[in-house]
Scaffold this motif. Structure first.
Motif, short mmCIF file in Angstrom:
data_model
loop_
_atom_site.label_atom_id
_atom_site.label_comp_id
_atom_site.label_asym_id
_atom_site.label_seq_id
_atom_site.Cartn_x
_atom_site.Cartn_y
_atom_site.Cartn_z
N PRO A 198 47.46 37.64 40.12
CA PRO A 198 47.86 38.03 41.48
C PRO A 198 47.13 39.27 41.96
CG PRO A 198 49.55 38.66 39.91
CD PRO A 198 48.55 37.86 39.15
N GLY A 199 47.10 39.45 43.28
CA GLY A 199 46.53 40.65 43.88
C GLY A 199 47.44 41.86 43.68
N THR A 200 46.91 43.03 43.91
CA THR A 200 47.66 44.28 43.74
C THR A 200 48.91 44.27 44.62
OG1 THR A 200 45.62 45.46 43.25
CG2 THR A 200 47.53 46.78 43.90
N GLY A 201 50.08 44.57 44.02
CA GLY A 201 51.33 44.61 44.74
C GLY A 201 52.00 43.27 44.92
N TYR A 202 51.37 42.21 44.40
CA TYR A 202 51.92 40.87 44.52
C TYR A 202 52.31 40.33 43.15
CZ TYR A 202 50.49 40.45 49.39
OH TYR A 202 50.35 40.62 50.74
N ALA A 203 53.14 39.29 43.15
CA ALA A 203 53.54 38.63 41.91
C ALA A 203 53.45 37.13 42.08
CB ALA A 203 54.96 39.03 41.52
N ILE A 204 52.94 36.46 41.06
CA ILE A 204 53.04 35.00 40.98
C ILE A 204 54.38 34.75 40.29
CG2 ILE A 204 52.08 32.89 40.03
CD1 ILE A 204 49.34 34.22 40.12
N PRO A 205 55.38 34.15 40.99
CA PRO A 205 56.75 34.13 40.46
C PRO A 205 56.86 33.67 39.02
CG PRO A 205 56.73 33.36 42.71
CD PRO A 205 55.30 33.55 42.31
N THR A 206 56.16 32.63 38.64
CA THR A 206 56.12 32.20 37.25
C THR A 206 54.72 31.70 37.00
OG1 THR A 206 58.43 31.54 37.31
CG2 THR A 206 57.14 30.71 35.51
N ASN A 207 53.88 32.53 36.40
CA ASN A 207 52.46 32.20 36.29
C ASN A 207 52.22 31.30 35.09
OD1 ASN A 207 49.76 32.04 36.56
ND2 ASN A 207 49.35 34.22 36.29
N LYS A 208 52.49 30.01 35.25
CA LYS A 208 52.30 29.05 34.17
C LYS A 208 51.53 27.86 34.70
CE LYS A 208 54.69 26.67 30.48
NZ LYS A 208 54.94 25.29 30.51
N LEU A 209 50.46 27.50 34.01
CA LEU A 209 49.64 26.37 34.45
C LEU A 209 50.26 25.08 33.95
CD1 LEU A 209 46.11 27.85 33.87
CD2 LEU A 209 47.13 27.27 36.05
N ALA A 210 51.25 24.57 34.66
CA ALA A 210 51.93 23.36 34.24
C ALA A 210 52.57 22.74 35.46
CB ALA A 210 52.99 23.67 33.19
N ILE A 211 53.03 21.52 35.29
CA ILE A 211 53.81 20.87 36.33
C ILE A 211 55.27 21.18 36.06
CG2 ILE A 211 54.53 18.62 37.22
CD1 ILE A 211 51.70 17.65 36.62
N GLY A 212 56.02 21.60 37.09
CA GLY A 212 57.42 21.92 36.90
C GLY A 212 57.74 23.27 37.50
N ALA A 213 58.54 24.07 36.77
CA ALA A 213 58.97 25.37 37.26
C ALA A 213 57.83 26.37 37.10
CB ALA A 213 60.21 25.82 36.50
N SER A 214 57.10 26.60 38.17
CA SER A 214 55.86 27.36 38.04
C SER A 214 55.40 27.89 39.39
CB SER A 214 54.78 26.44 37.46
OG SER A 214 53.53 27.08 37.49
N GLY A 215 54.69 29.01 39.34
CA GLY A 215 54.05 29.52 40.56
C GLY A 215 52.58 29.19 40.61
N ASN A 220 49.44 26.01 39.16
CA ASN A 220 49.07 24.86 38.34
C ASN A 220 47.55 24.82 38.26
OD1 ASN A 220 48.10 23.60 40.70
ND2 ASN A 220 49.99 22.47 41.02
N VAL A 221 46.97 23.69 37.88
CA VAL A 221 45.53 23.65 37.63
C VAL A 221 44.69 23.81 38.90
CG1 VAL A 221 45.69 22.32 35.52
CG2 VAL A 221 45.54 21.11 37.69
N ARG A 222 45.28 23.61 40.08
CA ARG A 222 44.51 23.76 41.31
C ARG A 222 45.15 24.75 42.32
NH1 ARG A 222 40.57 19.28 42.25
NH2 ARG A 222 39.99 18.77 40.13
N MET A 223 46.46 25.05 42.20
CA MET A 223 47.19 25.75 43.25
C MET A 223 47.97 26.93 42.68
SD MET A 223 48.84 22.25 44.84
CE MET A 223 49.48 22.93 46.36
N ALA A 224 48.20 27.96 43.52
CA ALA A 224 49.03 29.10 43.12
C ALA A 224 49.60 29.78 44.36
CB ALA A 224 48.24 30.09 42.28
N MET A 225 50.79 30.42 44.20
CA MET A 225 51.43 31.17 45.28
C MET A 225 51.87 32.53 44.73
SD MET A 225 53.81 28.13 46.93
CE MET A 225 54.33 28.98 48.42
#
Length: 613
Positions: A557-574, A576-581
């Motif tokens: 993530p950028g400075t001051g930001y968080a990826i809620p759950t930074n896990k490259l998987a399908i399911g409970a995650s912020g 995956n292999v192509r996308m992130a929030m």
């Protein structure tokens, strides 16, 4: 009486030399061959070269060529054939004496000796040949030592079926299973044997790992070269280096050659062993708190979703105002470990030492994916108020409740694509959507409650004219849902669909969007940078969603930001292999603010940056 090839005589100049090619199929046994000249008084510098070929039939085309100027290369005309299995013969003559000749690529001069007798060349003439197993649109050539004019005839002769037997290939075994291998380590090699069980030489075009999003996780070396003699074998050694803790990595070993059934393939499979930490929520927001007083605790949880025990090396609070936050936890520290599927809890409190916005990050250092020193973070923010009171009230505190995602990168086509997510009523839901088929699909989002979602004002974003294409949608004060679905408009569906849904509590229930902007980079890079976002509301949650054109192995993530759950998987995650929030909470109006996110592999990217009240 012999038959002349269809292209007839060839003159190197108006006065000669003059050459011709003649043939006799299914010939009787002979002891000599004679050329009869028609010029009264005879000719000078006559020459004849006869090649005997077994297993041939009749002619399959011929063409004449040459160069009427001094040169050391004789180049044929373009030969067109109709038969798949031919013997090609290129015969060339020089206007002056030569001392050596070199065959063209893929051809051989049967006995390259410049003399009279058993030879494929003499001081003026030479013949080279090659066997092919496909129809030809083709040229060839031959070089020689001394610069002379030249003339040539290039002809094809059909090979009889008995002599046209192709090579036959055996690839054994046809599958390799590497079992479970520690993530980030390379397996011992396993061997696939390539055998030429036919009666002709095998020509090998390529050997490699292909067919799958995990092809880069397998590697091969071989000693096969570019050809394999009849009856011979060679070894292809394959290794596997898993990048993550999943059980279904796959790819294909392919051998492309001139045998029937090319390419020959062997299936490759393997699994990865590693602990995997999921730490969340990605952001804890503390409402207004009087100076030097301690808030009620908020909870963050770390879960080991991998398939090996997790070692937690250290826990710390760092950042801008680390002294304003505290934590207690029940997590086992190394050398103790957190078991597979087990969780432990952090109770975080806020005790401001100054007024205004205060921030820090709770960091857990562990061995996720077998990388000791990997950091998982939860962003912390709160507002300090004077001891006389905060006044005005802060309203409800925004918080990321969960992120659920789903993606398919197999290449199969989908007309719609869903993600399961069970939400609370009254929350804000934000969806980030992708597809890779085109740059014109105006997809829409609905959910199990029948709500139609609103697209952010900046609309769709294309990473190129032909995609990938992304969009962000939201519904405020949502009904409780159990799934969210994107519906694609392209006839026949789209490939590589993806959807990521974030649930946020404490957001406004109407007029929630406070601006959005699209951006991206249509070239290979490892950073996705937003456009400039300007807002009107002081208290917003900022969401930056990025998409990559190819598969990724990690997001930062950028400075001051968080990826809620930074896990490259399908399911409970912020991610995956192509996308992130990633998210951040702000307490002031934003003017031309930007952010970004970095990822591991160089790809094109597109992003949408939005603010919600």
């Amino acid at each position: 009486t012999w038959t002349q090839t269809a292209s007839g005589y060839k003159n190197e100049s108006n006065t000669g030399p003059r050459v011709g090619m003649f043939y006799m199929a299914n010939s009787a046994a002979v002891s000599s061959v004679t050329v009869n000249y028609s010029t009264p008084g005879g000719v000078i510098k006559p020459g004849i070269m006869v090649m005997e070929i077994s297993g041939a039939a009749v002619a399959d085309g011929s063409v004449n060529g040459g160069t009427a100027a001094p040169t050391t290369t004789s180049t044929s005309g373009g030969l067109l054939t109709s038969n798949a299995n031919d013997l090609l013969i290129f015969a060339t003559d020089a206007s002056g004496n030569e001392s050596g000749r070199t065959a063209g690529t893929g051809y051989a001069i049967p006995n390259n000796k410049v003399t009279t007798g058993a030879s494929g060349s003499d001081i003026r003439m030479a013949m080279q040949y090659a066997v092919v197993n496909s129809t030809q649109t083709y040229t060839t050539g031959m070089t020689y030592t001394n610069s002379n004019w030249n003339g040539n005839i290039f002809a094809a002769f059909k090979i009889t079926s008995a002599s046209a037997d192709p090579p036959a290939v055996s690839l054994s075994p046809t599958s390799l299973n590497f079992g479970n291998q520690n993530v980030g380590t390379t397996s011992a090699p396993q061997t696939v044997t390539l055998s030429n069980i036919g009666t002709a030489t095998l020509s090998i075009t390529s050997i490699g790992i292909e067919n799958g999003d995990y092809s880069s996780d397998f590697a091969e070396t071989n000693n096969c070269g570019t050809s394999l003699a009849a009856g011979a074998s060679c070894a292809i050694n394959v290794t596997f280096t898993p990048p993550g803790d999943r059980s279904d990595f796959y790819a294909t070993l392919g051998v492309t050659d001139n045998a029937a059934g090319s390419p020959q393939t062997a299936n490759l499979t393997g699994g990865g062993l590693a602990p995997e930490a999921v730490f969340g929520p990605g952001l804890l927001v503390f409402s207004n708190q009087q100076l030097s007083t301690t808030s009620a605790p908020q909870t963050a949880t770390i879960t080991n979703t991998g398939n090996m025990p997790l070692s937690i090396i250290s826990v710390s609070i760092a950042g801008t105002n680390p002294g304003d936050f505290g934590q207690t936890n029940n997590c086992p520290l190394s050398p103790s470990t957190l078991a597979v599927n087990a969780s432990c809890t952090f109770n975080v409190t806020f005790k401001p030492t100054a007024t205004g916005t205060r921030s820090a990050a709770l960091t857990v250092t562990d061995n996720t994916n077998n990388h000791a020193g990997t950091n998982q973070t939860v962003s912390l923010t709160g507002t300090g108020c004077p001891s006389t009171g905060c006044g005005g009230g802060g309203g409800s505190t925004p918080a990321v409740v969960q992120v659920q995602n789903n993606i398919d990168v197999s290449g199969a086509a989908f007309a719609s694509f869903s993600v399961p997510i069970t939400t609370n009523s009254g929350d804000l839901l934000v969806a980030f959507v992708r597809e890779s088929s085109n740059g014109t699909d105006n997809f829409t989002v609905t959910d199990s409650a029948g709500q139609t979602w609103t697209q952010t004002a900046s609309g769709y974003n294309n990473e190129s004219n032909t995609g990938p294409r992304t969009g962000m949608f939201y519904v405020a004060n949502s009904a409780a849902v159990t799934s969210v679905t994107v519906k694609y408009a392209t006839s026949g569906g789209v490939i590589k669909p993806g959807i990521m849904v974030m649930e946020i509590s404490g957001a406004a229930i109407s007029g929630v969007l406070d601006g959005s902007v699209n951006h991206g980079t249509p070239s290979g890079t490892t950073t996705s940078t937003s456009g400039s976002l300007t807002t009107t509301n002081a208290n917003d949650i900022l969401i930056f969603a990025a998409d990559a054109s190819g598969n990724e192995t990690g997001w930062t993530p950028g400075t001051g930001y968080a990826i809620p759950t930074n896990k490259l998987a399908i399911g409970a995650s912020g991610s995956n292999v192509r996308m992130a929030m990633q998210v951040a909470v702000v307490s002031s109006v934003q003017t031309n603010t930007t952010t970004g996110m970095s990822y591991a592999n160089s790809n094109w990217n597109g992003n949408i940056f939005a603010a919600f009240k």
